[in-house]
Every structure is written in structure tokens, then in C-alpha cells.
Motif scaffolding. Structure first.
Motif, PDB file in Angstrom:
ATOM      1  N   SER A  58      -1.724  -6.370  -1.024  1.00 40.58           N
ATOM      2  CA  SER A  58      -1.824  -7.690  -0.778  1.00 40.58           C
ATOM      3  C   SER A  58      -3.169  -8.295  -1.411  1.00 40.58           C
ATOM      4  O   SER A  58      -4.131  -7.742  -1.223  1.00 40.58           O
ATOM      5  N   PRO A  59      -3.223  -9.460  -1.834  1.00 41.72           N
ATOM      6  CA  PRO A  59      -4.548 -10.097  -2.513  1.00 41.72           C
ATOM      7  C   PRO A  59      -5.597 -10.265  -1.540  1.00 41.72           C
ATOM      8  O   PRO A  59      -6.815 -10.088  -1.885  1.00 41.72           O
ATOM      9  N   GLU A  60      -5.312 -10.286  -0.188  1.00 43.39           N
ATOM     10  CA  GLU A  60      -6.256 -10.687   0.921  1.00 43.39           C
ATOM     11  C   GLU A  60      -6.933  -9.166   1.003  1.00 43.39           C
ATOM     12  O   GLU A  60      -8.056  -9.353   1.691  1.00 43.39           O
ATOM     13  N   ILE A  61      -6.423  -8.124   0.815  1.00 43.30           N
ATOM     14  CA  ILE A  61      -7.172  -6.852   1.028  1.00 43.30           C
ATOM     15  C   ILE A  61      -8.067  -6.547  -0.122  1.00 43.30           C
ATOM     16  O   ILE A  61      -7.580  -6.554  -1.302  1.00 43.30           O
ATOM     17  N   PRO A  62      -9.379  -6.489   0.251  1.00 43.55           N
ATOM     18  CA  PRO A  62     -10.280  -6.160  -1.156  1.00 43.55           C
ATOM     19  C   PRO A  62     -10.052  -4.853  -1.572  1.00 43.55           C
ATOM     20  O   PRO A  62      -9.973  -3.571  -1.023  1.00 43.55           O
ATOM     21  N   THR A  63      -9.854  -4.824  -2.916  1.00 36.20           N
ATOM     22  CA  THR A  63      -9.760  -3.624  -3.764  1.00 36.20           C
ATOM     23  C   THR A  63     -10.682  -3.840  -5.088  1.00 36.20           C
ATOM     24  O   THR A  63     -10.794  -4.949  -5.483  1.00 36.20           O
ATOM     25  N   LEU A 111       0.891  -1.142   0.045  1.00 41.45           N
ATOM     26  CA  LEU A 111       0.065   0.138  -0.044  1.00 41.45           C
ATOM     27  C   LEU A 111       0.869   1.352  -0.051  1.00 41.45           C
ATOM     28  O   LEU A 111       0.502   2.114  -0.825  1.00 41.45           O
ATOM     29  N   LEU A 112       2.012   1.369   0.734  1.00 36.51           N
ATOM     30  CA  LEU A 112       2.757   2.274   0.857  1.00 36.51           C
ATOM     31  C   LEU A 112       3.527   2.606  -0.492  1.00 36.51           C
ATOM     32  O   LEU A 112       3.668   3.874  -1.113  1.00 36.51           O
ATOM     33  N   THR A 113       3.753   1.477  -1.046  1.00 37.31           N
ATOM     34  CA  THR A 113       4.605   1.674  -2.487  1.00 37.31           C
ATOM     35  C   THR A 113       3.553   2.389  -3.336  1.00 37.31           C
ATOM     36  O   THR A 113       3.989   2.967  -4.278  1.00 37.31           O
ATOM     37  N   VAL A 114       2.450   1.902  -3.528  1.00 42.11           N
ATOM     38  CA  VAL A 114       1.567   2.271  -4.567  1.00 42.11           C
ATOM     39  C   VAL A 114       1.373   3.660  -4.217  1.00 42.11           C
ATOM     40  O   VAL A 114       1.203   4.439  -5.215  1.00 42.11           O
ATOM     41  N   ILE A 115       1.127   4.236  -2.902  1.00 39.34           N
ATOM     42  CA  ILE A 115       0.914   5.547  -2.653  1.00 39.34           C
ATOM     43  C   ILE A 115       2.146   6.459  -3.355  1.00 39.34           C
ATOM     44  O   ILE A 115       2.062   7.483  -3.811  1.00 39.34           O
ATOM     45  N   VAL A 116       3.360   6.096  -2.692  1.00 36.56           N
ATOM     46  CA  VAL A 116       4.548   6.729  -2.950  1.00 36.56           C
ATOM     47  C   VAL A 116       4.770   6.608  -4.497  1.00 36.56           C
ATOM     48  O   VAL A 116       4.818   7.724  -5.258  1.00 36.56           O
ATOM     49  N   ALA A 117       4.625   5.616  -5.401  1.00 35.41           N
ATOM     50  CA  ALA A 117       4.703   5.637  -6.835  1.00 35.41           C
ATOM     51  C   ALA A 117       3.976   6.463  -7.679  1.00 35.41           C
ATOM     52  O   ALA A 117       4.134   7.047  -8.384  1.00 35.41           O
ATOM     53  N   LEU A 118       2.398   6.404  -7.069  1.00 37.52           N
ATOM     54  CA  LEU A 118       1.516   7.376  -7.612  1.00 37.52           C
ATOM     55  C   LEU A 118       1.610   8.783  -7.444  1.00 37.52           C
ATOM     56  O   LEU A 118       1.430   9.726  -8.255  1.00 37.52           O
ATOM     57  N   PHE A 171      -5.458  -4.729 -10.589  1.00 37.49           N
ATOM     58  CA  PHE A 171      -5.836  -5.547 -11.508  1.00 37.49           C
ATOM     59  C   PHE A 171      -4.741  -6.166 -12.182  1.00 37.49           C
ATOM     60  O   PHE A 171      -4.615  -7.580 -12.339  1.00 37.49           O
ATOM     61  N   LEU A 172      -3.403  -5.734 -12.008  1.00 38.09           N
ATOM     62  CA  LEU A 172      -2.305  -6.381 -12.802  1.00 38.09           C
ATOM     63  C   LEU A 172      -1.734  -7.362 -11.655  1.00 38.09           C
ATOM     64  O   LEU A 172      -0.516  -7.604 -12.031  1.00 38.09           O
TER      65      LEU A 172
END
Length: 288
Positions: A231-236, A147-154, A225-226
Motif C-alpha cells: 500500500s502507498p502509505e507504507i514506506p518503501t 505485501l503477501l502477494t509480493v512475497i509469494v510472487a517473488l 516503484f511501478l
């Protein structure tokens, strides 16, 4: 000869009334509040835990028991959809905050100090030369999915968008007479940048922030989606659509409802952003 009377500055109440006078903006605000309300109250509104397994109820169609049906593991799609909204809103808010902090700082420095303008502008142009999603994928792949990586990357991806707008506006504002007068009076540079320049950039920053919010939510869904999101267990919404594509022929509700949630959220943010732009831009204000 009577003196000309200037029109008073609009109050916050008048600003809101003029904003919601457009039906599209009003619909966007109501839809956005509805999404946020349901996501925030997900622990109260969700009839089941988002990861509760029930193999006997797998792939059940929408019914009075399971409003949005169930997935391949018997998990309630409605509960997972509203819980996924919490993560999407969190990512959107965090990315906007990240982009605002660094984008405003870079844009102000580049636009106000001529010596730093060229190198910062070239870095901004180089980053914007890459497609957003490809740059985000490269950053997440290099840093590792979380989650942190996604936020930083975006945040890194969308910082140049805001920095470019702030820089362009600062280049114009720094040459205005009141800024020159402040310099002549010996006002400190940091005070000129914050009090005289930044205060006049609120409108474009606010408008661009709403668009970045929408782009971030959509990009997060694409990364999930990709398989490059949390993590897959967290619903998105992205992971739910990715899982549902295998059952599109027999359980289309697995992709339908998360997809509707993405469309409603992103479209409402775009409508609100368009409303802010039309109201705050003097050239478009007459259309309101």
C-alpha cells in the motif's frame, strides 16, 4: 612408512576468520549488519513517525532538524528510509525462505527420482524463460498488490533458480559410492535424501540464498516503484523514489537517500555471497 594425517575439518571460528580475511567481504558484512541494525531499531532511531505530515516543512533540504530532508508532504525522509528498510529485509528473508522450501523440495525430487526429472525440469526451464521482473509483475497483477502477494510472487519467481542448482547437484551426488552403499544397506529413501544428499548441498544453497536475498530486495523496490507493491502509505524505498522523481529538479534528496539505501543493501549482499562462493568452492578457495 608413516601414515598420512588428514587435515581437520574447519571449525566455525576458522570459517568466519577466513571469510572476513577478504576486505570486500568484511565491508559487505559490516554494511549489511549496519542496515539490519538501523532497520530493526527504526522505532528507536527515527526522530519522527514515518507518516507524520507537516505541510509547513514540505521539501525542506537536509539539515540538523531533518537529516535527509523532507518530502512533498513534509514527512521526514530519514525516518521513512530506515522504516522502509524493515520491509525490504522482511521481503528478502521471506522470499529466501519460500524459495528454499519449495526449491530444495523440487530439486531433490527431480534429481533423485529419474521418472520425475523430465517433467519437473521442463517446468523449471519454462519458468526461467521469463524475465524475473516481468513474471513478478504478471503474478502481482493477477493476485492483487499486497505485501503477501509480493512475497509469494517473488518466491515463485526465484524458486526455479534454487531448484535448478539443487537438481544439478543431486544428479551427481546420487551416483556417488556412499549413496549406492546406503541403498544397498536398505537405508530409507527419505533418509538418504536428507542425510546423504541434502547435507552436501548446504554450500550451493547458502551461496544462492544470499543472491536471492539481494534480487528479492531489488525486485520489491522495482514493484513498489511501478505501484505494484504494498500500500502507498507504507514506506518503501521503491515508492519513495517513485514519489521523488516528480521533484528531482528541486528536491533530489527524495530519491538520493532511498537509492543509496538500495545500493548499499544489495551490494553488501552480493559481496557476502561472493565471499561464501569463493570460500566454499574448492576451485576458488585458493584465492582467499
Amino acid at each position: 612408512m608413516a601414515a598420512a594425517v588428514s587435515s581437520p575439518a574447519p571449525t566455525p571460528v576458522n570459517f568466519i576468520l577466513r571469510l572476513v580475511s577478504r576486505k570486500t567481504v568484511l565491508i559487505g558484512i559490516l554494511a549489511l549488519f549496519a542496515v539490519a541494525f538501523v532497520a530493526i531499531l527504526a522505532p528507536v532511531l527515527a526522530p519522527y513517525a514515518p507518516n507524520k505530515l507537516s505541510v509547513v516543512n514540505r521539501l525542506k533540504p537536509p539539515s540538523a532538524t531533518f537529516w535527509f530532508g523532507t518530502d512533498e508532504f513534509g514527512r521526514d525522509v530519514f525516518s521513512r528510509t530506515i522504516y522502509a528498510g524493515r520491509l525490504s529485509l522482511l521481503v528478502g528473508i521471506s522470499v529466501v525462505t519460500f524459495a528454499a522450501i519449495f526449491g530444495i523440495a523440487l530439486g531433490l525430487v527431480a534429481g533423485f527420482f529419474k521418472r520425475l526429472d523430465t517433467p519437473i525440469a521442463r517446468i523449471i526451464d519454462a519458468m526461467m524463460a521469463f524475465p524475473d521482473i516481468l513474471l513478478a509483475i504478471a503474478l502481482v497483477a493477477a493476485l492483487g498488490p499486497s505485501l503477501l502477494t509480493v512475497i509469494v510472487a517473488l518466491g515463485i519467481v526465484y524458486t526455479p533458480r534454487l531448484a535448478r542448482i539443487v537438481r544439478a547437484s543431486t544428479l551427481v551426488i546420487r551416483e556417488l559410492p556412499y549413496v549406492e552403499a546406503a541403498r544397498a544397506l536398505g537405508v530409507p529413501t527419505w533418509r538418504i535424501m536428507t542425510r546423504h544428499v541434502l547435507r552436501n548441498l548446504v554450500s550451493p544453497i547458502l551461496v544462492q540464498g544470499t543472491f536471492i536475498f539481494a534480487y528479492a530486495m531489488l525486485a520489491e523496490a522495482g514493484l513498489s516503484f511501478l505501484g505494484l507493491g504494498v500500500s502507498p502509505e507504507i514506506p518503501t524505498w521503491g515508492t519513495m523514489i517513485a514519489a521523488g522523481r516528480q521533484y528531482i529538479g528541486q528536491a533530489d534528496w527524495m530519491t538520493l537517500f532511498p537509492g543509496i539505501a538500495i545500493v548499499v543493501s544489495v551490494l553488501s549482499l552480493q559481496m557476502v555471497g561472493d565471499g561464501f562462493r569463493d570460500l566454499l568452492d574448492p576451485r576458488l578457495r585458493k584465492d582467499l
